[in-house]
Design a protein around this motif. Sequence first.
Motif, PDB file in Angstrom:
ATOM      1  N   UNK A   1       0.832  -1.214   0.000  1.00 43.41           N
ATOM      2  CA  UNK A   1       0.000   0.000   0.000  1.00 43.41           C
ATOM      3  C   UNK A   1       0.865   1.262   0.000  1.00 43.41           C
ATOM      4  N   UNK A   2       1.950   1.245   0.754  1.00 41.07           N
ATOM      5  CA  UNK A   2       2.839   2.410   0.807  1.00 41.07           C
ATOM      6  C   UNK A   2       3.492   2.658  -0.552  1.00 41.07           C
ATOM      7  N   UNK A   3       3.932   1.598  -1.201  1.00 39.82           N
ATOM      8  CA  UNK A   3       4.525   1.732  -2.542  1.00 39.82           C
ATOM      9  C   UNK A   3       3.497   2.256  -3.541  1.00 39.82           C
ATOM     10  N   UNK A   4       2.260   1.763  -3.415  1.00 39.84           N
ATOM     11  CA  UNK A   4       1.193   2.199  -4.315  1.00 39.84           C
ATOM     12  C   UNK A   4       0.855   3.662  -4.076  1.00 39.84           C
ATOM     13  N   UNK A   5       0.891   4.093  -2.819  1.00 34.57           N
ATOM     14  CA  UNK A   5       0.643   5.489  -2.482  1.00 34.57           C
ATOM     15  C   UNK A   5       1.663   6.395  -3.171  1.00 34.57           C
ATOM     16  N   UNK A   6       2.939   6.031  -3.092  1.00 34.54           N
ATOM     17  CA  UNK A   6       3.998   6.831  -3.715  1.00 34.54           C
ATOM     18  C   UNK A   6       3.828   6.866  -5.232  1.00 34.54           C
ATOM     19  N   UNK A   7       3.495   5.715  -5.826  1.00 35.62           N
ATOM     20  CA  UNK A   7       3.298   5.659  -7.278  1.00 35.62           C
ATOM     21  C   UNK A   7       2.121   6.532  -7.707  1.00 35.62           C
ATOM     22  N   UNK A   8       1.033   6.494  -6.946  1.00 35.88           N
ATOM     23  CA  UNK A   8      -0.151   7.300  -7.256  1.00 35.88           C
ATOM     24  C   UNK A   8       0.144   8.781  -7.076  1.00 35.88           C
ATOM     25  N   UNK A   9       0.946   9.094  -6.088  1.00 37.50           N
ATOM     26  CA  UNK A   9       1.315  10.487  -5.812  1.00 37.50           C
ATOM     27  C   UNK A   9       2.077  11.098  -6.982  1.00 37.50           C
ATOM     28  N   UNK A  10       2.819  10.285  -7.711  1.00 37.35           N
ATOM     29  CA  UNK A  10       3.611  10.773  -8.835  1.00 37.35           C
ATOM     30  C   UNK A  10       2.791  10.896 -10.115  1.00 37.35           C
ATOM     31  N   UNK A  11       1.570  10.364 -10.106  1.00 39.29           N
ATOM     32  CA  UNK A  11       0.706  10.456 -11.274  1.00 39.29           C
ATOM     33  C   UNK A  11       0.282  11.900 -11.493  1.00 39.29           C
ATOM     34  N   UNK A  12       0.179  12.321 -12.739  1.00 40.08           N
ATOM     35  CA  UNK A  12      -0.168  13.711 -13.047  1.00 40.08           C
ATOM     36  C   UNK A  12      -1.662  13.984 -12.904  1.00 40.08           C
ATOM     37  N   UNK A  13      -2.483  12.939 -12.900  1.00 39.99           N
ATOM     38  CA  UNK A  13      -3.923  13.137 -12.757  1.00 39.99           C
ATOM     39  C   UNK A  13      -4.282  13.516 -11.322  1.00 39.99           C
ATOM     40  N   UNK A  14      -5.473  14.100 -11.154  1.00 37.93           N
ATOM     41  CA  UNK A  14      -5.951  14.452  -9.816  1.00 37.93           C
ATOM     42  C   UNK A  14      -6.335  13.180  -9.078  1.00 37.93           C
ATOM     43  N   UNK A  15      -5.642  12.888  -7.986  1.00 40.02           N
ATOM     44  CA  UNK A  15      -5.842  11.616  -7.295  1.00 40.02           C
ATOM     45  C   UNK A  15      -6.066  11.778  -5.799  1.00 40.02           C
ATOM     46  N   UNK A  16      -6.607  12.908  -5.386  1.00 43.58           N
ATOM     47  CA  UNK A  16      -6.815  13.131  -3.968  1.00 43.58           C
ATOM     48  C   UNK A  16      -7.705  12.083  -3.330  1.00 43.58           C
TER      49      UNK A  16
END
Length: 287
Positions: A224-239
């Motif tokens: 989950x932590x790795x996925x959080x970091x990967x999602x954070x780097x995505x350019x789309x709005x992912x709040x």
Amino acid sequence: MTGFGLASTDHGSVKFSVEIKSLNSKFLELGLKIPRAFSDKELYLRNLCNKVVERGKVSIAITVERSEESQKGASINETLLKKYYTQLVEVNKSLGADISNLLPSVLNLPEVITYTEEEASESEWEILEATFQKALKNFGQFREDEGKVLKADLELRIKNILGFFVEVETLAPLRIPAIKARLTQFLEDTVGKVNYDQNRFEQELIYYIDKLDITEEQTRLKSHCDYFIATLKDKDANGKKLGFISQEIGREINTMGAKANDAQIQQLVVGMKEELEKIKEQLLNVL
């Protein structure tokens, strides 16, 4: 989702100003204050804003300041005022009433004072639109700059959680021998070494230790932590997506703490929870 954008343009005797503010909100709530002269452009301006802002409670204030020379104020119909005044004086004299304070009453009578509404020219609209676009750009830049700061902080919090996680990985394997030794010593002290079934004890011990195993929680938490970091780097709005991931992180941390049965690991779990709470607070500012 918080942001601020300001732009102004001076055009001769007229100054156009646009101020955009936004606060956190689950949805887009747009409030637009616009001069009456440009009221027919409200829908167009709202659509421009909708293309830039996805979520947040947004307040937009548009002001047009004109010099005294260019203002179109109120005008008094002197002929009608005199006619009203003369008639009221005659009526009051016939009634024996006081005529010393008639003027304020006359000014409130119909059509004595007329107001000329401001009208906007096409060139003024073009200037206002350009000012609005500039304010939107400044607003977007403000949120982008703030987003970089938030991203760095969120990455730091996740790294802190992973730092605690590494310590848990070190301590977790040490629990089993310690638990086994503690239970064995308890039995020996209570009933004596030769008075209990060693095989039955081993079977019960395996069942008990299986209930305390946190291997799955460790694996899922790291994922989950790795996925959080990967999602954070995505350019789309992912709040919202980051919010869901943080909930899963919290679930694994809570289960790990409940099953750990170890004071040191539980202290590390408390540290993880503190970092996660800070993450959740910051996510309220993320689109």
